[in-house]
Design an enzyme around this catalytic site. Sequence first.
Site, short mmCIF file in Angstrom:
data_model
loop_
_atom_site.label_atom_id
_atom_site.label_comp_id
_atom_site.label_asym_id
_atom_site.label_seq_id
_atom_site.Cartn_x
_atom_site.Cartn_y
_atom_site.Cartn_z
N TYR A 145 0.78 -1.00 -0.11
CA TYR A 145 -0.20 -0.52 0.09
C TYR A 145 0.62 1.05 0.10
O TYR A 145 1.51 1.62 0.80
CB TYR A 145 -0.78 -0.11 0.72
N ASP A 154 9.53 2.57 -1.03
CA ASP A 154 8.56 3.42 0.23
C ASP A 154 8.66 2.81 1.60
O ASP A 154 7.88 1.43 2.40
CB ASP A 154 6.65 2.82 -0.56
N LYS A 188 4.94 8.78 9.07
CA LYS A 188 4.81 8.40 10.40
C LYS A 188 5.78 8.49 11.64
O LYS A 188 5.83 9.84 11.24
CB LYS A 188 4.71 6.74 10.21
C1 PLP Z 1 0.83 4.51 6.25
C2 PLP Z 1 1.57 4.30 4.80
C3 PLP Z 1 1.50 5.42 3.94
C4 PLP Z 1 0.60 6.73 3.31
O1 PLP Z 1 0.52 7.12 4.03
P1 PLP Z 1 -0.83 8.45 5.17
O2 PLP Z 1 0.27 8.98 5.65
O3 PLP Z 1 -1.50 7.33 5.76
O4 PLP Z 1 -0.73 8.98 3.39
C5 PLP Z 1 2.33 4.58 2.05
N1 PLP Z 1 3.17 4.05 2.09
C6 PLP Z 1 3.14 2.98 3.50
C7 PLP Z 1 3.88 1.78 3.11
C8 PLP Z 1 2.35 3.63 4.83
O5 PLP Z 1 2.62 2.56 5.46
#
Ligand code: PLP
Length: 428
Positions: free
Chosen positions: A141, A236, A264
């Site tokens: 994701y 990511d 995060k």
């Molecule tokens: C949480 C997450 C996102 C999205 O981040 P948001 O701040 O919720 O938009 C993208 N990539 C990864 C791997 C994530 O865990």
Amino acid sequence: MKNAELFERAKKVIPGGVNSPVRAFKKVGGTPRFIDKARGAYLYDAEGRAYIDHVLSWGPMILGHGRAEVVEAVREQALRGMSYGAPTEAEVLLAELVCSSFASIDRVRFVNSGTEATMSAIRLARAFTGREIVVKFEGCYHGHVDSLLAKAGSGALTLGVPDTAGVPGGIASTTAVLPYNDIEYFEKFMEHHGQDVAAVIVEPVAGNMGVVLPKPGFLASTRERTRSCGSLLIFDEVITGYRFCFGGYQDLVGITPDLTCLGKIIGGGMPVGAFGGREDIMALLAPDGPVYQAGTLSGNPMAMAAGLATLRTIERLDPYEKLARSMEELTGSFRDSAREAGIPLAVNSIGSMACLFFQPGPVMCFEDVMDSRVELYVRFFHAMLKEGIYLAPSPFEAMFISTAHTQDVLERSMEAARTSLLTLSGQA
Ligand SMILES: *Cc1c(COP(=O)(O)O)cnc(C)c1O
């Protein structure tokens, strides 16, 4: 009754009563807990009940809630202003910290969410390569970016189709969705389509289909093939950045992506994302280059203050080894209790993140994940909630621990899991 009342009121003014779907408890049923406050390892709901928090805001709160250094930094900044829309020293300090901790990041830009980070990284990769296709992997994701909300098309080696209403087919078809950890499939795809691929984006440790670790050679293959095809590699690391060490998971495996997305933990609980990487690629961004990207609140001083205080505190504490040991003890105990209860449980974990799959395992890809017994997770979730343990209200999400999860807290969690698992098996 306060949680239920608030949920009813919320549903009248907010779609589904929540501002992010998983919070609505749809996957597990029941009433979402409306949180009143949080402290250390604990959440307190609107009815005054305390829960040990294993969601930790889905990752950011690696220092637990209300960490003094972070709260103080935010308080101080608030008194000096909450947003200026002009550059600040804090942005420079946080950018310097990110660039010095990630070997692959020469330049970094701050945004307000992980979604913005991946969206911008992809725009940049497309501009840099002059190509359109982006490769992602099933079960990863990357936020709710239109082109990344694609799922695999019907035939092998075909392009993606929309995974949600509202995404045009033409946009989803710029994304190819391949199976995670399938090196052969990936190499075959790149052999056929590599020349059209702008970027391959991957969670180096998948953290959004539960937790799935990369197979040996999988990430190396993404690096080699993108390089030989002239495509960019985007890691990511929104979940994994600053989770295991200061250099990202890329540092642990010795792979250098072209671009990295963060979020995060770098916001310490405030809305922050970031993307960064090679100087020649980042140079394409406005105002120096032709790729437009902007944000009214980007680099917000409150967010920078929380991020800086969080990273500096982590740097000082160096908590990673202890977190990993604690998580091993916790998941080891969960495994033992499941065995005792005769319940099939596979646990994937690394550092402070883990996932419980109700199945014999091993779990190496999205298909494996889907073999889990969701109904067992749902019953476990509610049994744990009753015991005062807050797990993710959805089966395929990571569970976390923080530096505030002391031995006492972990032991309470282990006992609750044993009670819950024995209840599930009818032995209690
Ligand atoms: C949480 C997450 C996102 C999205 O981040 P948001 O701040 O919720 O938009 C993208 N990539 C990864 C791997 C994530 O865990």
